[in-house]
Design a protein around this motif. Structure first.
Motif, PDB file in Angstrom:
ATOM      1  N   UNK A 103       0.883  -1.104  -0.114  1.00 59.17           N
ATOM      2  CA  UNK A 103       0.133   0.038   0.050  1.00 59.17           C
ATOM      3  C   UNK A 103       0.682   1.089   0.103  1.00 59.17           C
ATOM      4  N   UNK A 104       1.946   1.436   0.694  1.00 56.58           N
ATOM      5  CA  UNK A 104       2.574   2.570   1.105  1.00 56.58           C
ATOM      6  C   UNK A 104       4.306   2.140   1.077  1.00 56.58           C
ATOM      7  N   UNK A 105       4.854   3.292   1.025  1.00 58.79           N
ATOM      8  CA  UNK A 105       6.200   3.298   1.118  1.00 58.79           C
ATOM      9  C   UNK A 105       6.552   3.663   2.474  1.00 58.79           C
ATOM     10  N   UNK A 106       7.333   3.179   3.370  1.00 56.57           N
ATOM     11  CA  UNK A 106       7.684   3.884   4.755  1.00 56.57           C
ATOM     12  C   UNK A 106       9.072   4.048   4.660  1.00 56.57           C
ATOM     13  N   UNK A 107       9.606   5.057   5.622  1.00 55.42           N
ATOM     14  CA  UNK A 107      11.085   4.983   5.904  1.00 55.42           C
ATOM     15  C   UNK A 107      11.206   5.761   7.222  1.00 55.42           C
ATOM     16  N   UNK A 152       4.385  -2.410  13.591  1.00 53.79           N
ATOM     17  CA  UNK A 152       3.634  -3.557  14.126  1.00 53.79           C
ATOM     18  C   UNK A 152       2.800  -3.193  15.348  1.00 53.79           C
ATOM     19  N   UNK A 153       3.063  -2.286  16.083  1.00 51.22           N
ATOM     20  CA  UNK A 153       2.090  -1.803  17.051  1.00 51.22           C
ATOM     21  C   UNK A 153       0.770  -1.012  16.632  1.00 51.22           C
ATOM     22  N   UNK A 154       0.815  -0.484  15.301  1.00 52.67           N
ATOM     23  CA  UNK A 154      -0.087   0.034  14.771  1.00 52.67           C
ATOM     24  C   UNK A 154      -0.794  -0.766  13.607  1.00 52.67           C
ATOM     25  N   UNK A 155      -0.594  -2.119  13.801  1.00 50.18           N
ATOM     26  CA  UNK A 155      -1.136  -2.822  12.788  1.00 50.18           C
ATOM     27  C   UNK A 155      -0.625  -2.939  11.326  1.00 50.18           C
ATOM     28  N   UNK A 199      -3.905   2.853   7.944  1.00 51.05           N
ATOM     29  CA  UNK A 199      -5.097   2.180   8.304  1.00 51.05           C
ATOM     30  C   UNK A 199      -4.735   0.873   8.507  1.00 51.05           C
ATOM     31  N   UNK A 200      -5.439   0.109   9.282  1.00 49.59           N
ATOM     32  CA  UNK A 200      -5.353  -1.207   9.793  1.00 49.59           C
ATOM     33  C   UNK A 200      -4.845  -2.147   8.751  1.00 49.59           C
ATOM     34  N   UNK A 201      -3.834  -3.310   8.946  1.00 49.82           N
ATOM     35  CA  UNK A 201      -3.577  -4.289   8.066  1.00 49.82           C
ATOM     36  C   UNK A 201      -2.953  -3.691   6.650  1.00 49.82           C
ATOM     37  N   UNK A 202      -2.221  -2.544   7.007  1.00 46.92           N
ATOM     38  CA  UNK A 202      -1.563  -2.005   5.693  1.00 46.92           C
ATOM     39  C   UNK A 202      -0.338  -3.042   5.563  1.00 46.92           C
ATOM     40  N   UNK A 203      -0.027  -2.896   4.288  1.00 54.40           N
ATOM     41  CA  UNK A 203       1.173  -3.398   3.722  1.00 54.40           C
ATOM     42  C   UNK A 203       2.178  -2.316   3.293  1.00 54.40           C
TER      43      UNK A 203
END
Length: 201
Positions: free
Chosen positions: A67-71, A138-141, A112-116
């Protein structure tokens, strides 16, 4: 592999990788230092690097499978921002510590919950900052299965991430860089041996 050789040479020519005696943020001593924060000052090489990273992600996991890129700020965030623009993907980031004002959250951006998500960072040594970010997510799913770094220093990050169920991919590792430079007579055998010794510690 042409890009790898070209990029390793560029890193050396511009002093982005330096050999000598350095103290890292962790307090550890190192026979070399890689400062990828200099790469965006060279827009052509920076764009090539981001495009190469994008192609790797497309090849490995495909753009539709997350869903998103995270850094994590700051080094990885500049790369992740450029990648988000290229791939037209949302960007979120994880603060090293929650801000002590306003909403005081550690994960910034629309979640949002269960994001990849796919994690992006510049250099991986022991993986500390990325490991902490993965735990916060992981704490925010939010689940992270893959992390991409530009340079893997080969000092434990891949194993640390694997322990959390995250596969680490790298564009270059320090052995590839030093061997490429050695083959072109840009560094001597002594430097190469020091780097190998550091990896094997």
């Amino acid at each position: 592999m042409e890009f790898v050789k070209e990029f390793a040479t560029f890193l050396h020519q511009k002093g982005i990788i330096k050999f000598g005696d350095f103290t890292l943020a962790s307090g550890k001593h190192s026979s070399y230092y890689v400062d990828l924060r200099l790469v965006p000052s060279y827009p052509i090489e920076f764009r090539k690097m981001v495009k190469y990273l994008e192609n790797q992600i497309v090849e490995d996991i495909g753009l539709d499978n997350f869903d998103s890129i995270v850094s994590v700020p700051t080094g990885g965030l500049v790369i992740a921002s450029a990648l988000a623009i290229e791939t037209v993907k949302p960007l979120i980031y994880v603060r090293s510590k929650p801000k002590d004002y306003g909403t005081s959250k550690s994960v910034e951006g629309k979640i949002h919950n269960n994001m990849k998500v796919v994690m992006i960072d510049d250099v991986a040594t022991t993986g500390g900052s990325v490991v902490n970010a993965v735990k916060d997510l992981k704490e925010v799913n939010i689940s992270v299965k893959d992390a991409y770094v530009i340079v893997n220093r080969m000092e434990g990050a891949a194993d640390a991430l694997l322990g959390l169920g995250v596969k680490m991919h790298s564009i270059l590792n320090i052995l590839q860089i030093t061997e490429t430079l050695f083959e072109q007579n840009l560094i001597d055998e002594n430097v190469l041996e020091k780097v190998k010794k550091q990896i094997n510690k």
